[in-house]
Design a protein around this motif. Sequence first.
Motif, PDB file in Angstrom:
ATOM      1  N   GLN A  84      12.075   6.529  15.679  1.00 32.05           N
ATOM      2  CA  GLN A  84      12.070   5.989  17.033  1.00 32.05           C
ATOM      3  C   GLN A  84      13.488   5.786  17.568  1.00 32.05           C
ATOM      4  N   MET A 110       3.493   8.491  12.481  1.00 39.79           N
ATOM      5  CA  MET A 110       3.641   8.617  13.938  1.00 39.79           C
ATOM      6  C   MET A 110       3.785  10.085  14.312  1.00 39.79           C
ATOM      7  N   HIS A 160      -2.068   7.182  12.369  1.00 37.87           N
ATOM      8  CA  HIS A 160      -2.586   8.503  12.764  1.00 37.87           C
ATOM      9  C   HIS A 160      -4.095   8.481  13.003  1.00 37.87           C
ATOM     10  N   ARG A 187      10.432   5.182   8.070  1.00 39.56           N
ATOM     11  CA  ARG A 187      10.759   6.442   8.738  1.00 39.56           C
ATOM     12  C   ARG A 187      10.276   6.447  10.190  1.00 39.56           C
ATOM     13  N   ASP A 188       9.206   5.684  10.485  1.00 38.92           N
ATOM     14  CA  ASP A 188       8.751   5.587  11.885  1.00 38.92           C
ATOM     15  C   ASP A 188       9.812   4.899  12.734  1.00 38.92           C
ATOM     16  N   ARG A 206       6.201  -4.072  15.089  1.00 42.10           N
ATOM     17  CA  ARG A 206       5.823  -2.701  14.715  1.00 42.10           C
ATOM     18  C   ARG A 206       5.643  -2.582  13.202  1.00 42.10           C
ATOM     19  N   TYR A 252       0.503   4.150  14.187  1.00 47.45           N
ATOM     20  CA  TYR A 252       1.205   4.272  12.914  1.00 47.45           C
ATOM     21  C   TYR A 252       0.276   4.745  11.803  1.00 47.45           C
ATOM     22  N   SER A 260      -1.053  -1.046   7.633  1.00 42.81           N
ATOM     23  CA  SER A 260      -1.626  -0.327   8.768  1.00 42.81           C
ATOM     24  C   SER A 260      -3.129  -0.100   8.577  1.00 42.81           C
ATOM     25  N   ASP A 276       3.971  10.593  19.939  1.00 43.31           N
ATOM     26  CA  ASP A 276       4.057   9.130  19.947  1.00 43.31           C
ATOM     27  C   ASP A 276       5.502   8.670  19.896  1.00 43.31           C
ATOM     28  N   ILE A 277       6.299   9.385  19.075  1.00 41.39           N
ATOM     29  CA  ILE A 277       7.715   9.007  18.946  1.00 41.39           C
ATOM     30  C   ILE A 277       8.406   9.163  20.296  1.00 41.39           C
ATOM     31  N   ALA A 327       4.156   0.143  10.820  1.00 48.18           N
ATOM     32  CA  ALA A 327       5.212   1.154  10.979  1.00 48.18           C
ATOM     33  C   ALA A 327       6.001   1.259   9.678  1.00 48.18           C
ATOM     34  N   LYS A 328       6.178   2.483   9.215  1.00 47.55           N
ATOM     35  CA  LYS A 328       6.987   2.701   8.017  1.00 47.55           C
ATOM     36  C   LYS A 328       8.446   2.767   8.431  1.00 47.55           C
TER      37      LYS A 328
END
Lengths: 248, 399
Positions: free
Chosen positions: B319, B1, A124, B314-315, B306, A122, A94, B5-6, B311-312
């Motif tokens: 989601q 996130m 922030h 957990r993201d 993503r 992602y 990211s 956003d989520i 995106a991790k």
Amino acid sequence: MRTPTYALQPVIRIRDVTKIYEMGDGTIQVRALDGVTLDIHDGEYVAIMGASGSGKSTLMNIIGCLDVPTSGTYHIDGQAVETMSNNRLADIRSRKVGFVFQTHNLLPRLTALANVELPMMYGHWPNRRKRAEHALNLVNLGDRMDHRPTELSGGQQQRVGIARALVKEPSVLLADEPTGNLDTANTAEILNIISELNHQNGITVIVVTHERDVAARADRIITLSDGQVISDETKSSPLMTKGELEGV
Amino acid sequence: MSPLDIIRTSIYSLTANRLRAALALLGIVLGVCSVITLMSIGRGSTDRITELIQGLGSNLLTVIPSGEPLTLADVDALRDPLYTPSIKAVAPQIGTFGTIHIDNNTTQAAITGVTPEFLHVRNLEMGTGAFIGIPHVESLAEVVVLGAQVSDDLFGNQDPTGAEVRINGRRFRVVGVLASQSGFGSMDDQTLIPITTAYYRLSGQRIPGGDISVDQISIQAKDVESVDQAIEEIETVLRLSHRITEADDFTVFNQQEILDTFDEANQTLVVFLGTVAGISLLVGGIGIMNIMLVSVTERTREIGIRQAMGAKRRDIVAQFVTEAVFLTFGGGIIGVIAGLSLATAIDGRFLIGTEWSTRVTSDIPVIALIVSIAVGLFFGIYPAVRAARLNPIEALRYE
């Protein structure tokens, strides 16, 4: 948009990297990369070439922190990647890597602007909208921000993809066959934008391709075969790249 | 996130396939709706039983014969305050059925032979006219007190007091109409006549010794505290008058016990129906999981994009779980509205042979909503984890 740092440390530092895939139930081993060592410096425009099966996709996945090597070390911006957890890899992706894919891989129901904002979500990032607008202006899509991917031409879609990749000011812009799906005119347009980003904005670019004329736009061409680097040529240019400076 | 956003991402995803989201939602709507309705019905019927206990008075006792008949002699013995100081009133009854008609209007009714005490013991009130009096009982008078429904069936809105009706062919004069009552044990469909008249003129049965046998004796204890004492007194008096040495030939019911039994049966029914409703909610939850799994497979490429964008795990988990919770919470809200409307709509209505009574309390929708969120979390977590476990390289290559 990036202020060049004249540190001697390369952006990408790969040492003796090997990637072995186990197929089936582990009886067949495929050596996709076999002892690759290479440095890529800030501001370089590098093309990685090779036939399919040469290991260039594997190398790109490792450089892009989507995968980790089986052995050897890989540092991006001085950070060792090979021992990182999934979460840390996602974090590095990211912040340090901007992907441009062969198919644009935009989310179909988001506008160009929202697609460009996506990676910042992602990480922030603050001021996402402003940054996304700036990135779209850089690829000359300032007037198409509210269009969805289906309302854009193939070249425009790919330009949105480039804007999305560079919006985070990554350490490296990693393009995998960025013109593979485009016609000649659009190919030229995309390659011009990439060159421009490299020359004028100092963004480090790595393009993975099997097309000679695409690779020809780069300053340095690395060729892979059977998982090994078989050639690494730097075009003579009036200005020396940092790699050359280091060598002096 | 960030949470915003989520939420935005989940809405984006859910609106992609509205029909599918709506169908998944429907399962939860039905589950929550039935839970709410059934819980309201359960609360309502519990209320009604409680109301009934208060209405009838928890000091009401009932004696029925279980062998030798009970007679008016027994009734007289029970009335003697010397032997039964804890008893306030004794009301014997004879039950029979008959046809009542005036002119060409005919109705079937339960006909009960009673004494004047019946009015107080059963907490009845007169609508018009007067109740059966002692002279009526003594003279075998052919007079009748109509329940509100019977009066309505035969006379409509007219006051029937003074009119004549025929019961099984005999002329009876209407002396009064009971005030209408609602609920269980209502006397609205009853016709009351003097107990002696019922015995000699309608029942046709006779027992040796010339006494009158009765079907049931309602007894009012002085107060709730003296109920147990009253039961003892009744048993002593009846054992003496029946000369019983072994097993009793009568049974004494405590009103409270009867209603407790009703309440227990009611609770069992409510738990059973609640379980059925709970299962339908569970099925709704499985439906959500099914939809989410399909969605994860379909959106493999999106997940890969993503992930490549940083995106991790957990993201991705957040989601997909949020999407599932949105579905169940949305379904929960619609279900609560539907359930509350249904519960309110059937309250006091006479449907499928029963009068429904429901009570909606604020805790029911709150519980239902919490449960629906929990269902989303529970059934959303597995698809979400599957999505997050996807290998980004393979996900990006997925066609």
